[in-house]
Design a protein around this motif. Structure first.
Motif, PDB file in Angstrom:
ATOM      1  N   ILE A 326       0.835  -1.214   0.000  1.00 47.25           N
ATOM      2  CA  ILE A 326       0.000   0.000   0.000  1.00 47.25           C
ATOM      3  C   ILE A 326       0.862   1.252   0.000  1.00 47.25           C
ATOM      4  CG2 ILE A 326      -1.618   1.352   1.390  1.00 47.25           C
ATOM      5  CD1 ILE A 326      -2.953  -1.206   2.231  1.00 47.25           C
ATOM      6  N   PHE A 327       1.891   1.265   0.844  1.00 48.04           N
ATOM      7  CA  PHE A 327       2.708   2.471   0.978  1.00 48.04           C
ATOM      8  C   PHE A 327       3.768   2.594  -0.121  1.00 48.04           C
ATOM      9  CE2 PHE A 327       1.033   2.219   5.281  1.00 48.04           C
ATOM     10  CZ  PHE A 327       0.759   3.550   5.546  1.00 48.04           C
ATOM     11  N   ASN A 328       4.063   1.487  -0.801  1.00 46.28           N
ATOM     12  CA  ASN A 328       5.065   1.535  -1.868  1.00 46.28           C
ATOM     13  C   ASN A 328       4.574   0.669  -3.027  1.00 46.28           C
ATOM     14  OD1 ASN A 328       7.315   1.610  -3.493  1.00 46.28           O
ATOM     15  ND2 ASN A 328       8.774   1.280  -1.815  1.00 46.28           N
ATOM     16  N   ASN A 329       3.959   1.320  -4.005  1.00 46.60           N
ATOM     17  CA  ASN A 329       3.379   0.576  -5.128  1.00 46.60           C
ATOM     18  C   ASN A 329       4.427  -0.170  -5.952  1.00 46.60           C
ATOM     19  OD1 ASN A 329       0.851   1.505  -4.441  1.00 46.60           O
ATOM     20  ND2 ASN A 329       1.011   3.319  -5.737  1.00 46.60           N
ATOM     21  N   GLN A 330       5.652   0.317  -5.946  1.00 47.92           N
ATOM     22  CA  GLN A 330       6.705  -0.342  -6.728  1.00 47.92           C
ATOM     23  C   GLN A 330       7.027  -1.738  -6.194  1.00 47.92           C
ATOM     24  OE1 GLN A 330       9.988   2.369  -6.688  1.00 47.92           O
ATOM     25  NE2 GLN A 330       9.048   3.807  -8.137  1.00 47.92           N
ATOM     26  N   ASN A 331       6.762  -1.949  -4.907  1.00 50.24           N
ATOM     27  CA  ASN A 331       7.046  -3.254  -4.297  1.00 50.24           C
ATOM     28  C   ASN A 331       5.797  -4.130  -4.221  1.00 50.24           C
ATOM     29  OD1 ASN A 331       9.760  -2.653  -3.843  1.00 50.24           O
ATOM     30  ND2 ASN A 331       9.311  -1.654  -1.886  1.00 50.24           N
ATOM     31  N   ALA A 332       4.745  -3.759  -4.961  1.00 56.41           N
ATOM     32  CA  ALA A 332       3.496  -4.518  -4.892  1.00 56.41           C
ATOM     33  C   ALA A 332       3.698  -5.951  -5.372  1.00 56.41           C
ATOM     34  CB  ALA A 332       2.412  -3.826  -5.711  1.00 56.41           C
ATOM     35  N   GLY A 333       4.443  -6.129  -6.468  1.00 54.12           N
ATOM     36  CA  GLY A 333       4.676  -7.469  -6.998  1.00 54.12           C
ATOM     37  C   GLY A 333       5.453  -8.355  -6.038  1.00 54.12           C
ATOM     38  N   PRO A 334       6.645  -7.922  -5.611  1.00 55.88           N
ATOM     39  CA  PRO A 334       7.397  -8.745  -4.643  1.00 55.88           C
ATOM     40  C   PRO A 334       6.628  -8.972  -3.336  1.00 55.88           C
ATOM     41  CG  PRO A 334       8.819  -7.089  -5.636  1.00 55.88           C
ATOM     42  CD  PRO A 334       7.433  -6.769  -6.081  1.00 55.88           C
ATOM     43  N   SER A 335       5.894  -7.947  -2.880  1.00 58.56           N
ATOM     44  CA  SER A 335       5.133  -8.103  -1.635  1.00 58.56           C
ATOM     45  C   SER A 335       4.063  -9.170  -1.774  1.00 58.56           C
ATOM     46  CB  SER A 335       4.486  -6.766  -1.243  1.00 58.56           C
ATOM     47  OG  SER A 335       5.464  -5.785  -0.992  1.00 58.56           O
ATOM     48  N   PHE A 336       3.461  -9.259  -2.969  1.00 55.17           N
ATOM     49  CA  PHE A 336       2.444 -10.284  -3.193  1.00 55.17           C
ATOM     50  C   PHE A 336       3.031 -11.677  -3.030  1.00 55.17           C
ATOM     51  CE2 PHE A 336       0.527 -13.238  -6.266  1.00 55.17           C
ATOM     52  CZ  PHE A 336      -0.768 -13.288  -5.763  1.00 55.17           C
ATOM     53  N   TRP A 337       4.203 -11.902  -3.626  1.00 56.93           N
ATOM     54  CA  TRP A 337       4.821 -13.229  -3.533  1.00 56.93           C
ATOM     55  C   TRP A 337       5.326 -13.513  -2.127  1.00 56.93           C
ATOM     56  CZ3 TRP A 337       3.415 -16.346  -7.042  1.00 56.93           C
ATOM     57  CH2 TRP A 337       3.168 -15.902  -8.354  1.00 56.93           C
ATOM     58  N   VAL A 338       5.776 -12.481  -1.428  1.00 54.79           N
ATOM     59  CA  VAL A 338       6.184 -12.668  -0.030  1.00 54.79           C
ATOM     60  C   VAL A 338       4.975 -13.060   0.816  1.00 54.79           C
ATOM     61  CG1 VAL A 338       7.027 -11.470   2.028  1.00 54.79           C
ATOM     62  CG2 VAL A 338       8.172 -11.134  -0.157  1.00 54.79           C
ATOM     63  N   ALA A 339       3.832 -12.412   0.560  1.00 51.32           N
ATOM     64  CA  ALA A 339       2.613 -12.757   1.287  1.00 51.32           C
ATOM     65  C   ALA A 339       2.181 -14.188   1.001  1.00 51.32           C
ATOM     66  CB  ALA A 339       1.487 -11.784   0.921  1.00 51.32           C
ATOM     67  N   ILE A 340       2.284 -14.607  -0.263  1.00 51.02           N
ATOM     68  CA  ILE A 340       1.948 -15.991  -0.624  1.00 51.02           C
ATOM     69  C   ILE A 340       2.868 -16.973   0.099  1.00 51.02           C
ATOM     70  CG2 ILE A 340       1.915 -17.664  -2.504  1.00 51.02           C
ATOM     71  CD1 ILE A 340      -0.441 -15.800  -2.572  1.00 51.02           C
ATOM     72  N   ALA A 341       4.172 -16.655   0.107  1.00 45.87           N
ATOM     73  CA  ALA A 341       5.134 -17.527   0.788  1.00 45.87           C
ATOM     74  C   ALA A 341       4.851 -17.588   2.290  1.00 45.87           C
ATOM     75  CB  ALA A 341       6.557 -17.036   0.535  1.00 45.87           C
ATOM     76  N   GLY A 342       4.525 -16.437   2.883  1.00 45.68           N
ATOM     77  CA  GLY A 342       4.197 -16.406   4.307  1.00 45.68           C
ATOM     78  C   GLY A 342       2.960 -17.233   4.621  1.00 45.68           C
ATOM     79  N   GLY A 343       1.957 -17.148   3.740  1.00 47.99           N
ATOM     80  CA  GLY A 343       0.739 -17.931   3.946  1.00 47.99           C
ATOM     81  C   GLY A 343       1.004 -19.419   3.884  1.00 47.99           C
ATOM     82  N   PHE A 344       1.778 -19.856   2.875  1.00 47.78           N
ATOM     83  CA  PHE A 344       2.100 -21.284   2.763  1.00 47.78           C
ATOM     84  C   PHE A 344       2.947 -21.755   3.945  1.00 47.78           C
ATOM     85  CE2 PHE A 344       0.990 -20.987  -1.814  1.00 47.78           C
ATOM     86  CZ  PHE A 344       0.184 -22.114  -1.882  1.00 47.78           C
TER      87      PHE A 344
END
Length: 372
Positions: A326-344
């Motif tokens: 939310i605070f850094n749109n440029q990191n939206a892609g990497p943050s998405f994959w980090v969130a997926i990894a954290g969930g798994f």
């Protein structure tokens, strides 16, 4: 001829028996746990109320509102309220004949004070609104130029203040005022129900209870083993439900543009996963404390503690990644994959935890226990 008891009387009798026969949870009976739950409930109410007061035009602060929702604040508020109510279930649910004088006095005085405070806050807010509106009318009617139209006339301070407050309230309500007002009503209901309970739990935490003789260890171990087995089975059933809810959520997202009710299905399907995560964390913590209080199976207890801690950290990565995106749109892609990894990772730790819990149940039942 004696009349048959009504359905309500039968339900009330069965409910009392369930409360009396329910085992005491030693984790929730701890004074520190009651205080922590009370603090979470109060802090969550204030934070949620503050987020509702954020105007939609302020793009910087609106991110905080999204962060609180994305961070699962409502889930933590509900979980703390449910656990707090469960810890005080005996005092709040049983009639007077099942309680001693201290418990009756504590319950009655706490609920009386709680409702009195909520009622006076409502009265004070109503009085403040009436006072402000009344003062505005008085100033308006006692101002000589109020009735005349003069385009050159400067706006008075009270007119500017009224317009500013009115614009702020309009901005807070946003384009969907029904949802904002509905959220405020829900929060008010939450506070009305939780505040007396908080006072009761906080006061009860101050009381030093007498040491009660525990049943024989064999009975306790058998009960604990059955409880762990049941909890493990329930988790894996819920995990299957989470696996089903993911494609349901994706499908309902596509169908919500056809029929709006699928939007509610989408919210429910996506919320089911975080609910199972919180439920699993709570059950694991309760299992760890149960083993600790009984001084049983130290190796398994340490293993459960490590797995539950890793699951907690991995789960916290998901909302943290959401905030970063939310605070850094440029990191939206990497943050998405980090969130997926954290969930798994969180799911993997929970699966390992409940397998360990099932093995602990088998060991308790077979007598293969090692005390600490």
């Amino acid at each position: 001829m004696s009349s048959k008891p009504s359905a309500m009387a039968l339900y009330r009798s069965k409910r009392i028996q369930r409360v009396l026969s329910a085992p005491t949870n030693r984790v929730l009976d701890e004074p520190a746990v009651k205080r922590i739950l009370s603090i979470i409930t109060i802090a969550g109410s204030y934070i949620y109320f503050a987020s509702l007061l954020v105007p939609y035009s302020n793009k910087g602060l609106i991110l905080l509102k999204l962060m609180f929702v994305g961070g699962g604040l409502p889930w933590w508020m509900i979980a703390s309220f449910v656990l707090l109510r469960s810890s005080m279930r005996r005092i709040t649910s049983l009639p007077d004949e099942y309680l001693d004088e201290r418990e009756i006095e504590l319950r009655d005085s706490s609920f009386k004070l709680g409702y009195l405070v909520v009622r006076r806050i409502g009265l004070a807010l109503s009085g403040l609104i009436i006072l402000v509106v009344g003062a505005t009318w008085v100033i308006y009617y006692l101002t000589p130029t109020s009735y005349t139209y003069n385009p050159v006339q400067e706006v008075t301070w009270y007119e500017a203040a009224f317009k500013a407050i009115n614009a702020y309230v309009t901005d807070v309500l946003g384009e969907a005022p029904v949802l904002t007002l509905g959220s405020m009503v829900i929060l008010l209901t939450y506070v009305a129900y939780s505040f007396p309970l908080i006072i009761l739990a906080w006061r009860d935490a101050r009381i030093k209870r007498e040491v009660v003789e525990l049943p024989s260890p064999e009975v306790k171990i058998t009960s604990l083993s059955e409880q762990f087995e049941k909890t493990s089975k329930v988790y894996f059933r819920l995990l299957i439900g989470v696996a089903i809810s993911i494609p349901v959520a994706i499908l309902s997202v596509m169908l919500m543009f056809v029929l709006p009710i699928f939007g509610l299905v989408t919210v429910a399907a996506f919320a089911f996963g975080p609910f199972v995560y919180l439920w699993a964390e709570i059950k694991l913590i309760m299992a760890i404390f149960s083993l600790k209080f009984q001084n049983l199976n130290l190796p398994r207890r340490k293993q459960l503690t490590r797995l539950a801690s890793f699951a907690s950290i991995s789960g916290a990565v998901v909302p943290a990644s959401f905030v970063v995106a939310i605070f850094n749109n440029q990191n939206a892609g990497p943050s998405f994959w980090v969130a997926i990894a954290g969930g798994f990772a969180a799911v993997g730790c929970h699966v390992a935890s409940f397998i360990t819990l099932r093995l602990t149940s088998v060991e308790l039942a077979s007598g293969e226990t090692s005390s600490s």
